[in-house]
Design an enzyme around this catalytic site. Sequence first.
Site, PDB file in Angstrom:
ATOM      1  NE  ARG A   1      77.359  44.896  53.021  1.00 41.79           N
ATOM      2  CZ  ARG A   1      76.197  44.283  53.313  1.00 41.79           C
ATOM      3  NH1 ARG A   1      75.280  44.092  52.373  1.00 41.79           N
ATOM      4  NH2 ARG A   1      75.948  43.896  54.545  1.00 41.79           N
TER       5      ARG A   1
ATOM      6  CB  SER B   1      81.343  44.434  58.230  1.00 44.22           C
ATOM      7  OG  SER B   1      80.176  44.181  58.960  1.00 44.22           O
TER       8      SER B   1
ATOM      9  CD  GLU C   1      81.036  46.111  54.137  1.00 47.86           C
ATOM     10  OE1 GLU C   1      80.379  45.085  54.157  1.00 47.86           O
ATOM     11  OE2 GLU C   1      80.840  47.065  54.885  1.00 47.86           O
TER      12      GLU C   1
HETATM   13  N1  EPU Z   1      80.202  35.567  64.199  1.00 50.51           N
HETATM   14  C1  EPU Z   1      81.312  35.151  64.861  1.00 50.51           C
HETATM   15  N2  EPU Z   1      81.970  36.057  65.653  1.00 50.51           N
HETATM   16  C2  EPU Z   1      81.543  37.320  65.787  1.00 50.51           C
HETATM   17  C3  EPU Z   1      80.398  37.738  65.125  1.00 50.51           C
HETATM   18  C4  EPU Z   1      79.739  36.860  64.325  1.00 50.51           C
HETATM   19  O1  EPU Z   1      81.742  34.021  64.759  1.00 50.51           O
HETATM   20  O2  EPU Z   1      82.211  38.090  66.496  1.00 50.51           O
HETATM   21  C5  EPU Z   1      79.518  34.614  63.318  1.00 50.51           C
HETATM   22  C6  EPU Z   1      78.421  33.959  64.059  1.00 50.51           C
HETATM   23  O3  EPU Z   1      78.335  32.653  63.676  1.00 50.51           O
HETATM   24  C7  EPU Z   1      77.243  34.823  63.608  1.00 50.51           C
HETATM   25  C8  EPU Z   1      77.570  35.037  62.147  1.00 50.51           C
HETATM   26  O4  EPU Z   1      78.970  35.248  62.206  1.00 50.51           O
HETATM   27  O5  EPU Z   1      76.050  34.215  63.862  1.00 50.51           O
HETATM   28  C9  EPU Z   1      76.916  36.188  61.488  1.00 50.51           C
HETATM   29  O6  EPU Z   1      77.178  37.378  62.207  1.00 50.51           O
HETATM   30  P1  EPU Z   1      76.210  38.666  62.057  1.00 50.51           P
HETATM   31  O7  EPU Z   1      74.802  38.271  62.099  1.00 50.51           O
HETATM   32  O8  EPU Z   1      76.689  39.704  62.991  1.00 50.51           O
HETATM   33  O9  EPU Z   1      76.404  39.132  60.590  1.00 50.51           O
HETATM   34  P2  EPU Z   1      77.702  39.437  59.760  1.00 50.51           P
HETATM   35  O10 EPU Z   1      77.752  38.428  58.670  1.00 50.51           O
HETATM   36  O11 EPU Z   1      78.874  39.621  60.612  1.00 50.51           O
HETATM   37  C10 EPU Z   1      76.416  40.942  58.081  1.00 50.51           C
HETATM   38  C11 EPU Z   1      76.724  42.251  57.394  1.00 50.51           C
HETATM   39  C12 EPU Z   1      76.399  43.428  58.301  1.00 50.51           C
HETATM   40  C13 EPU Z   1      74.953  43.329  58.727  1.00 50.51           C
HETATM   41  C14 EPU Z   1      74.724  41.979  59.420  1.00 50.51           C
HETATM   42  C15 EPU Z   1      73.286  41.779  59.777  1.00 50.51           C
HETATM   43  C16 EPU Z   1      78.561  41.917  55.866  1.00 50.51           C
HETATM   44  C17 EPU Z   1      80.019  41.981  55.681  1.00 50.51           C
HETATM   45  N3  EPU Z   1      78.122  42.271  57.057  1.00 50.51           N
HETATM   46  O12 EPU Z   1      77.313  40.853  59.153  1.00 50.51           O
HETATM   47  O13 EPU Z   1      76.571  44.601  57.597  1.00 50.51           O
HETATM   48  O14 EPU Z   1      74.605  44.385  59.586  1.00 50.51           O
HETATM   49  O15 EPU Z   1      75.092  40.913  58.532  1.00 50.51           O
HETATM   50  O16 EPU Z   1      72.538  41.575  58.642  1.00 50.51           O
HETATM   51  O17 EPU Z   1      77.825  41.589  54.940  1.00 50.51           O
HETATM   52  C18 EPU Z   1      78.327  46.067  57.089  1.00 50.51           C
HETATM   53  O18 EPU Z   1      78.242  45.611  55.956  1.00 50.51           O
HETATM   54  O19 EPU Z   1      79.162  46.960  57.437  1.00 50.51           O
HETATM   55  C19 EPU Z   1      77.452  45.527  58.070  1.00 50.51           C
HETATM   56  C20 EPU Z   1      77.501  45.898  59.339  1.00 50.51           C
END
Ligand code: EPU
Length: 351
Positions: A167, A244, A345
Amino acid sequence: MQLLENIPLAPLTTIRIGGPARYFVEAKGVAEVQEAVSFARSRDLPLFILGGGSNLVVADAGWPGLALKIAVEGIDQRPGHDEDGNVIFDIGAGVAWDKFVYRAVMARCAGVECLSGIPGSVGGTPVQNVGAYGQDVGETIVSVQVLDLKDGQVRELCRDACGFGYRSSIFNTSESGRFIVLRVSYALTPEGKPRLAYADLKRHFAGRETMPDLAETREAVRHIRALKGMLIVAGDADCLSAGSFFKNPVLSEAQHEDLKQRAAARGLTVPSYPALVTHKKVSAAWLVERSGFTKGYGFGHAGISSKHALAIVNRGGATAAEVIALKEQIQHRVEEIWGVHLEPEPVMVGF
Ligand code: EPU
């Protein structure tokens, strides 16, 4: 150049929050961008560059200077291939990102299919090295055309010069405020296979005999994003967000150990996925949820998305002050319970 005054910025952001810009210009080409910059300089006005507004929180008082919206259009596919056999696309910074992804997928070019459905404009993608589902733009960007505010020159920065990280890039760290992105060039793989590395995507295609193509991968990513409220769908209240709100924190070995112990003391296990582990990251969403901020949590007119704990949403009529207060409440609680600092972010403007 058309100079406008007192233009509300909230409608130009996905979270729909923030006051007006004292001055506002929408620039369709380099000359207009240069003219707007000269205007701001001549009046000693602070300058703020607006792209797609999808990763942005504007203060309630708005912006006291010039807000410059970059509206450089055009998706041009260069004829032939580069020396690595890739197809090069030159895209105006003002093009909607997902429009380009669609074009690339339709042209059967791989490299950005996992980034389907991300709101915002092409010009914003190198700034925070946009990434999702196992891909980030730092892998496929070959160069970025910028206006260098230091000397007024238009320059072409190659991938290495952009310093891409998680990022991050020089555009939001060491050289923040120096460059205005005008155009971005992407090198994509013709007839390439989709990247199916991320757990969510693998699960989506589990049990399939044949390899999904790029178009199917694009649809799968959009579907998964929609389930998480991370796809802009008209009428969906969870979509009034800035994506996010926190980065996934990168922890040292010792910090990770400490976190695991705190989780064990609560009878919990810190979730771990290859995508996170390789970068020593932990899930910010998990930390937020396990700190009492469950999906659908309300805080005045702001709150947390009912589909994803990492998105702060405008539940109708929210102010920037409410969003910031909620952000601080979350940061405070997560730090208190888990000993981890969450870094926001989105770009914050006018605070
Ligand atoms: N999780 C929770 N609660 C929730 C959602 C997720 O506990 O409400 C936990 C779960 O264990 C889940 C894990 O977090 O399996 C990962 O969640 P997710 O796959 O949705 O990914 P993220 O880490 O929340 C990141 C990026 C997103 C990107 C997704 C998919 C960041 C900050 N966010 O999200 O990017 O779309 O992975 O690759 O790096 C963004 O940067 O704005 C963004 C949307």
